[in-house]
Design an enzyme around this catalytic site. Structure first.
Site, PDB file in Angstrom:
ATOM      1  N   LYS A 100     -16.839  17.165   1.656  1.00  0.00           N
ATOM      2  CA  LYS A 100     -15.429  17.007   1.304  1.00  0.00           C
ATOM      3  C   LYS A 100     -15.224  15.565   0.868  1.00  0.00           C
ATOM      4  CE  LYS A 100     -13.607  15.595   5.811  1.00  0.00           C
ATOM      5  NZ  LYS A 100     -12.684  15.873   6.907  1.00  0.00           N
ATOM      6  N   LEU A 107       4.544  -0.386 -15.398  1.00  0.00           N
ATOM      7  CA  LEU A 107       3.143  -0.358 -15.793  1.00  0.00           C
ATOM      8  C   LEU A 107       2.338   0.415 -14.753  1.00  0.00           C
ATOM      9  CD1 LEU A 107       0.805  -1.280 -17.633  1.00  0.00           C
ATOM     10  CD2 LEU A 107       0.668  -3.362 -16.239  1.00  0.00           C
ATOM     11  N   ARG A 130      -6.016   4.091  -7.840  1.00  0.00           N
ATOM     12  CA  ARG A 130      -7.476   4.092  -7.725  1.00  0.00           C
ATOM     13  C   ARG A 130      -8.022   2.674  -7.576  1.00  0.00           C
ATOM     14  NH1 ARG A 130      -8.740   9.067  -6.097  1.00  0.00           N
ATOM     15  NH2 ARG A 130      -8.468  10.699  -7.663  1.00  0.00           N
ATOM     16  N   THR A 169      -9.583   0.225 -15.445  1.00  0.00           N
ATOM     17  CA  THR A 169      -8.872  -0.652 -16.382  1.00  0.00           C
ATOM     18  C   THR A 169      -8.470  -1.952 -15.710  1.00  0.00           C
ATOM     19  OG1 THR A 169      -7.997   1.361 -17.413  1.00  0.00           O
ATOM     20  CG2 THR A 169      -6.968  -0.731 -18.018  1.00  0.00           C
ATOM     21  N   ASP A 228       0.853  -1.176   0.000  1.00  0.00           N
ATOM     22  CA  ASP A 228       0.000   0.000   0.000  1.00  0.00           C
ATOM     23  C   ASP A 228       0.895   1.234   0.000  1.00  0.00           C
ATOM     24  OD1 ASP A 228      -2.305   1.614   0.274  1.00  0.00           O
ATOM     25  OD2 ASP A 228      -2.036   1.664   2.437  1.00  0.00           O
ATOM     26  N   LYS A 232      -7.191  -5.156  -4.874  1.00  0.00           N
ATOM     27  CA  LYS A 232      -5.884  -5.469  -4.308  1.00  0.00           C
ATOM     28  C   LYS A 232      -5.743  -6.966  -4.057  1.00  0.00           C
ATOM     29  CE  LYS A 232      -5.134  -1.016  -1.965  1.00  0.00           C
ATOM     30  NZ  LYS A 232      -4.852  -0.353  -0.672  1.00  0.00           N
ATOM     31  N   ASP A 263      -6.519  -2.756   3.534  1.00  0.00           N
ATOM     32  CA  ASP A 263      -5.451  -3.669   3.128  1.00  0.00           C
ATOM     33  C   ASP A 263      -5.627  -5.071   3.698  1.00  0.00           C
ATOM     34  OD1 ASP A 263      -4.112  -1.478   1.875  1.00  0.00           O
ATOM     35  OD2 ASP A 263      -3.341  -0.874   3.826  1.00  0.00           O
ATOM     36  N   THR A 310      -0.278   4.872   1.249  1.00  0.00           N
ATOM     37  CA  THR A 310      -0.523   5.755   2.383  1.00  0.00           C
ATOM     38  C   THR A 310      -0.383   4.989   3.691  1.00  0.00           C
ATOM     39  OG1 THR A 310      -2.053   7.038   1.041  1.00  0.00           O
ATOM     40  CG2 THR A 310      -2.172   7.329   3.422  1.00  0.00           C
TER      41      THR A 310
END
Length: 1377
Positions: A803, A999, A1032, A1005, A432, A1038, A1062, A434
């Site tokens: 927000k 890549l 994104r 996609t 990951d 993941k 995660d 962040t």
């Protein structure tokens, strides 16, 4: 929360006689049921449910019948009791095939015709193994028993129906349906529905650190419409029924309803539930009713214990054991066939034989006899040894100072105890971004408002200074504190002194630690409130514009003034107002646990105004015309049509300042267009009236210009209006929220207090305002945004502040319709969106996290329509989450874009060096993140995952067909480059190698690429790239990527992350690593290993992973070697005893040889051996690849070497004693002694590290063997019938021939291996190690040569030696002139 508007609506309905509806019946326009229909309808929450009644309520018989199926609150994490320990432990141990195998051999030895030893002897290995494991299990279970006893005996206040009062009860005596009262800092004993809170707004705050590790406070709400919250209801009169879902482990979901005696149903949700093991904070008293107890609580259902995974080495070990079984069968078949042939050819035996048995039957019996004799070939002790070795390896990993974080007082956690060796086999690493590669300590860096960018250069300089200070402060001594876990200082609220249960209740810490903590109580700190995040340096231009709010003078309209337009001021104020209120931050201070909205007494007029939905109009004193406050109020009070709070002033001139001219935006033309649009179009009548009022104000206050300029300093000075207060502490749920609230505070837009229905906010030039909080639409991963609905304290309008992610907000923000503003005004707002998008792209390229801020002004009719749907969704029992999501989506449309923020999330220290080392080690690093493409690429460059020479392959498609075409084109492009490289290499051109491919693929996609018909192309393309960046991407994507690589390529994968998003990726990977960062402990709780910094991966994989795999692999080979070598001694003897299954070694020594005499040295070898020093492994990551290749032929080389050594060990004594009259035990004595010495010295040859521990263990092993056989020979007469070992060893060991045989045998057996090892280490030195050693030698030679040259030319040149060569050390000698 109670909505005043809806209350008025419902009161009107009740006065009109529509009494059939309850408070939360469906409003007009929606399906509705009468109380009778609602009571008798089959409407239930989906799935199975449970009914909860009050323990001391009127429905006692029904309660007794229902509660029989509920569990009590006592927890029991032990596996055994005194009665069940032996049978259950044996049952679990015999699930292992090896234990069943040796049980079968022990029983087989009791059969007289195949018995090889005494019946008791074959039981010894199995009994020893079972006993060792049983003792270990008993100790672990006893420790769990003590912990359970401590938790179950904690006390809590429970309502007693007989005494009509609260009494102290132990946790284990709490039952479902009990009313429990808790005070501040008490731990919740069971899952409870919140019925009462001392907070007047029915709010309770909890800390979930014991549950998920998060130290920030969570807000919980009392069940709606309960009279007991107002104090009018007693517990005895609580007759409601609770229907809720059956116990489950979903921490974020709770569904059900409460049915009152009148048939009215109130929906229940997760915010009403207090979870076991959480802690009450900042709330004096709460009362709840228990709905789940004991092992049915969500906390206990999530307590799955240590994770169990099978390592790759274990799978290989099973294959090796199967080969050993096959070898055993071959040897036993050979012996049985030989015995049958020997009996058939036996004519006149000199000794007595059983002539009644046929050769075939005798051969069958001998086969099973040899199974017993050669049982040592199957390494039963190897499985136990591997467990012990892994515990030792984990101990040293756990106590490695390099993996200890002194700042957080946290060390590495090894949650999966059996895959340590897999750390040395990683081929793909998925990370990951962040919080994993970055700090996840968000710092406000810059912003864009009204299409104008404010760079905050001084803030950037402050961050650089802080970074330098942090670098200088890292040189501190590190002391590893055992058993000390990270504490949150917020666990001691200074205003809440009553605490009957501490955090240590659930963490089982020592009393000394508790005393130390309590004796050093420090002021409370808040989550995500570091110094660098709080101390935001405002931008001077933005401060200058905001200062007009503190001024009584209207901003002049001439060009030279450089002042902002009123519309721009509205945007700026709304922007920071949204930053301050659009969050779930809890406000507190060191002297007050929580800042709430003060309760003010209002006259009748204000009460009527409140009923007219203007409850805050009189909270402030009357405004004087021309004051800063009146100007700000008029600023927000105009323009109530459309989506704008104010109209721009009627100016036709251009407003521009020097700072604006320096920016990248054409702000002067923007303002000119804005003013021209209003001048030409004229606006509406209300706008013109406002303009005339502003002109009058300007004329009346023209003489106050000097005072105005002085007021411009108020914003950065001490305070504008009574801002001297205690330091505020913000308890945020995420670091993003904390950073934005601190940024708003830096601009004097300060969040002062929060309650369930209102907020207190300071605005510059206005002072404290109470803001009516109507609704909070929390953030979720589907919407990717958060919204609050408030009634603006100045304009009295219903406003939605939102927000969220820029990809979502930019799509939801639209240009106002033509009917509400002019065409030129539309162009202006389109220009704002375009400029904001440019700033977003710029921020992303700089690696900043971006959030967009928007607003929407609702008409009263529009709000009422939406409110009906929202209240229906909130009170819904079925599909509540879906209805709430639909309601939020309906509201968050046609937003007005205010601006965007750029938040800096700095890289963790040593991340570039770590990624570079991992790539050099042959590990492919992929980044899977939910951030924007530009942000992900920038971070990849910063951490050296990407280099300037690398070529990016961008994959961003709008359809599946385009994705398929693009993947094929990219494959062709990469293949063409690879072919050209091959041709250049074949032609002998060895120029600079071409750049690597990276890549970059976005989420949409990736969805198509992961589909069945495209995943092969995606897999082929990604394998040809040096790295892949998935931006994104969702949590599901993941995990799909990790599963694809793991399954299709059959490689070892590692996933590392720090957040709940995660978890799925971590669980799918072969090795999952969680980082205990700023997003709680969800990732840690789901991981196999937990670290505190990304840089620890380098030491964990390259050093400990390499060592663990090397140690275990070599130890397994060593175990197989010594077993095969020792068993073959018995096999060779069968050729000289008619294949009868006889042995020439004492049966006791035979059984104890592998079990006792040679069992401890391999353990020390597996725990302490270091084939390469840690410093070398870190300096040369390429050495990691040498441990990843497990050569299959090594197993057979080990087997062949064992056969050779057994031949030498058997036939050297055989030929030495040929012709003598020694008996079979005398013949076996030198063979057994030689075998022991050979096996021990063989390990010395294989060991890369020899310490005093190794030497001591080997000496003790040899001494134990010789001591045992000597005592056995002296005192044991009938210990091994039919043979008599009395005096055998003592006689042989007194003769020199014994020592000559042992020496010669040992030398001949080990000499070939020693020579091969020496030649191998000379020829096959790792290339990386050779080049490093050569480089060191060359560097040393160069340094010495330059030193000699410098000394010889010291009079001719005065330049220092290292002036142009930083690789050389500076000379300390002065230059002689």
């Amino acid at each position: 929360m109670e909505r005043l508007h809806w209350v008025q609506h419902r009161c009107q309905q009740l006065l009109d006689g529509d009494s059939r509806r309850g408070w939360y019946s469906a409003p007009d326009g929606f399906p509705n049921k009468s109380p009778f229909e609602a009571h008798n309808s089959p409407q239930k929450a989906p799935g199975k449910q449970r009914m909860v009644l009050a323990h001391h309520g009127p429905h006692q018989e029904e309660y007794e019948a229902i509660s029989k199926t509920f569990k009590d609150n006592a927890i029991r994490t032990t596996k055994y009791s005194l009665l069940t320990f032996i049978p259950m432990n044996l049952f679990q141990q015999f699930h292992r095939a090896a234990n069943l195998y040796f049980l079968f051999l022990a029983l087989l030895n009791w059969v007289p015709v195949v018995g090889a030893f005494q019946k008791e002897i074959t039981m010894i290995p199995l009994l020893v193994v079972l006993t060792v494991i049983a003792v270990k299990d008993a100790l672990e279970d006893y420790r769990r028993y003590l912990f359970d006893k401590k938790v179950n005996n904690n006390t809590v206040q429970v309502f007693c129906g007989n005494q009509k009062a609260y009494v102290e009860q132990r946790w284990k005596d709490v039952r479902v349906g009990d009313f429990v009262r808790l005070s501040c800092n008490e731990i919740i004993p069971a899952d409870m529905l919140l019925l009462h809170s001392s907070d007047p707004h029915g709010v309770c705050y909890i800390e979930t650190a014991n549950l998920d590790g998060e130290t920030n406070l969570k807000q919980r709400q009392v069940v709606l419409d309960l009279p007991m919250q107002g104090g009018d209801m007693t517990l005895e009169s609580f007759h409601s029924r609770i229907e809720c879902e059956n116990p489950n482990n979903d921490l974020n979901r709770f569904r059900g309803y409460m049915e009152h005696p009148n048939g009215v149903r109130v929906g229940l949700h997760n915010r009403n539930l207090l979870l076991r093991s959480c802690t009450i904070r900042n709330t004096e008293t709460v009362v709840g009713i228990v709905v789940y107890a004991g092992h049915e609580t969500k906390a206990m259902m999530n307590n799955s214990g240590p994770r169990y995974k099978r390592s790759q080495l274990e799978k290989h070990l099973n294959t090796d054991v199967l080969w050993c079984v096959l070898l055993l069968i071959v040897m036993c078949l050979t012996t049985s066939i030989g015995h049958g042939l020997w009996l058939r050819n036996l004519k006149d035996p000199l000794f007595e034989t059983d002539g009644e048995l046929s050769p075939a039957l005798a051969a069958f019996y001998v086969f099973w006899t040899m199974i017993i004799v050669l049982q040592v070939l199957i390494p039963i002790s190897l499985y136990v040894s591997i467990e012990i070795v892994k515990l030792g390896q984990i101990y040293f990993i756990h106590n490695d100072l390099s993996l200890y974080n002194e700042q957080l007082d946290s060390r590495i956690q090894c949650r999966a105890l059996n895959i340590t060796e897999d750390l040395g086999q990683i081929q793909f690493l998925f990370s990951d971004k962040t919080g994993t590669l970055t700090e996840n300590k968000m710092v406000f860096r810059r912003c864009s408002i009204f299409g104008i960018e404010y760079p905050h250069d001084e803030n950037a300089h402050r961050l650089k200074v802080y970074e330098e200070e942090r670098t200088e402060a890292t040189s501190h001594s590190v002391t590893l504190r055992s058993g000390c876990s990270r504490k949150s200082l917020s666990c001691r609220s200074l205003s809440c002194n009553r605490s009957s249960v501490s955090l240590n209740t659930l963490t089982a810490e020592s009393e000394e630690e508790e005393g130390r903590l309590s004796s050093h109580i420090q002021p409370r700190t808040s989550a995500f409130s570091s110094r660098v995040a709080k101390e935001v340096t405002p931008d001077p231009e933005l401060v200058k514009k905001l200062s007009w709010l503190c001024s009584p003078v209207l901003p002049p309209s001439d060009v030279s003034s450089g002042c902002p337009s009123s519309l721009e001021l509205t945007y700026i104020t709304d922007f920071f107002f949204a930053l301050a209120i659009c969050n779930s931050v809890v406000v507190s201070s060191p002297s007050q646990p929580r800042h709430v909205v003060p309760q003010t007494k209002t006259p009748l007029k204000l009460m009527l105004q409140r009923l007219s939905f203007s409850p805050f109009s009189a909270l402030s004193p009357p405004q004087i015309k021309g004051s800063p406050r009146s100007f700000a109020i008029r600023l927000f009070s105009r323009g109530k049509t459309g989506s704008f709070a104010v109209s721009p002033p009627p100016n036709s001139t251009t407003n521009s300042s020097e700072a604006c001219q320096d920016s990248n935006l054409d702000t002067s033309s923007l303002k000119q267009e804005l003013d021209l649009s209003i001048g030409e179009d004229g606006g509406d009548a209300r706008m013109m009236n406002d303009v005339s009022e502003m002109d009058d104000d300007m004329k009346d206050l023209k003489t106050n210009t000097d005072e105005t300029r002085q007021d411009m300093e108020d914003l950065t000075g001490a305070d504008c209006e009574n801002d001297v207060d205690d330091e505020l502490l913000y308890e945020a749920e995420s670091p993003d929220e904390a950073a934005l609230v601190h940024a708003a505070h830096a601009y004097r837009c300060t969040l002062r207090g929060r309650s369930g229905e209102s907020l207190v906010v300071d605005l510059p030039g206005i002072g404290s305002l109470a803001v009516q909080l109507l609704h909070v639409l929390p953030f979720d991963s589907n919407r990717k945004r958060m919204s609050v609905v408030v009634r603006h304290p100045l304009s009295r309008q219903v406003v939605v502040y939102t927000k969220g992610a820029d990809s979502v907000i930019m799509d939801l923000s639209e240009t106002p319709k033509v009917g509400s503003c002019s065409e030129q005004t539309e162009e202006i707002y389109s220009h704002i969106r375009e400029q904001t998008q440019r700033h977003l792209d710029s921020y992303a390229r700089d690696g900043l996290r971006t959030l967009c801020i928007a607003k929407k002004v609702l008409e009263e009719e529009e709000y009422e329509v939406w409110l009906k749907r929202q209240l229906l969704a909130e009170s819904s029992i079925e599909n509540r989450e879906e209805l709430l999501l639909d309601s939020a989506l309906r509201l968050e449309t046609n937003l007005t874009l205010l601006g965007t923020t750029g938040i800096l999330d700095r890289l963790q220290e040593e991340v570039p060096e770590t990624i570079e080392a991992l790539q050099r080690a042959g590990i492919k690093v992929w980044v899977l993140t939910g951030d924007k493409k530009e942000t992900a690429i920038n971070i990849a460059y910063a951490c050296k995952l990407l280099r300037p020479s690398d070529e990016l392959l961008m994959a961003s498609c709008g359809s599946k067909d385009m994705c398929a075409s693009l993947l094929k084109d990219l494959k062709v492009k990469v293949q063409r480059v690879e072919d050209s490289l091959v041709e250049e290499t074949a032609a002998g051109h060895h120029g600079e190698s071409s750049s690597a491919f990276i890549l970059v693929i976005n989420g949409s996609t990736l969805d198509w690429a992961l589909q069945k018909d495209l995943k092969s192309d995606f897999l082929e393309l990604s394998c040809k790239c040096k790295a892949v960046i998935c931006c994104r991407s969702t949590p599901l994507q993941k995990s799909q990527v990790v599963r694809l690589i793991r399954d299709e390529l059959g490689v070892m994968t590692l996933a590392v992350g720090d957040g709940a998003n995660d978890v799925s990726m971590i669980q799918v990977a072969d090795v999952g690593i969680g980082i205990s960062g700023q997003e709680g402990m969800q990732a840690v709780m789901s991981s196999d290993f937990a670290i505190s910094r990304f840089k620890h991966l380098s030491k964990l994989l390259l050093v400990h992973g390499h060592w663990c795999y090397s140690r275990l692999a070599n130890m397994i080979f060593y175990f197989i070697y010594k077993n095969v070598m020792y068993v073959n001694l018995l096999f060779w003897y069968q050729f000289f005893c008619g294949f009868s299954g006889s042995v020439m070694i004492n049966s006791w020594v035979l059984i104890l040889f592998n079990l006792v005499f040679t069992s401890i040295p391999p353990l020390i070898y597996g725990i302490l051996d270091q084939d390469i020093p840690a410093e070398t492994l870190v300096a040369l990551p390429e050495l990691y690849q040498t441990s990843k290749t497990r050569l299959p032929y090594m197993f057979w080389i080990t087997i062949l070497d064992a056969f050779y050594q057994s031949l030498v060990c058997f036939f050297v004594p055989y030929f030495a004693l040929t012709g003598s009259d020694v008996g079979e035990l005398s013949f076996g004595c030198p063979i057994n002694a030689s075998a022991l010495i050979i096996i021990l010295l063989h390990q010395v040859i294989e060991s890369h590290t020899l310490t005093w521990i190794h030497v001591l263990v080997m000496v003790l092993s040899g001494a134990l063997y010789f001591g045992f056989v000597l005592l056995f020979s002296l005192y044991c007469v009938t210990c091994s019938p039919p043979t008599n070992p009395l005096g055998v060893e003592t006689l042989l060991m007194s003769q020199p021939l014994f020592y000559i045989i042992c020496t010669l045998t040992t030398v001949m057996a080990l000499l070939p291996r020693l020579l091969v090892r020496a030649v191998y280490n000379t020829i096959r030195v790792p290339t990386a190690l050779t080049s490093a050693q050569t480089g060191n030698v060359d560097s040393e030679k160069y340094c010495r040569r330059m030193l000699r040259w410098n000394l010889s030319h010291s009079r001719a040149s005065r330049l220092p030696v290292c002036a142009d060569n930083p690789g050389l050390e500076h000379s300390t000698a002065s230059v002689v002139s």
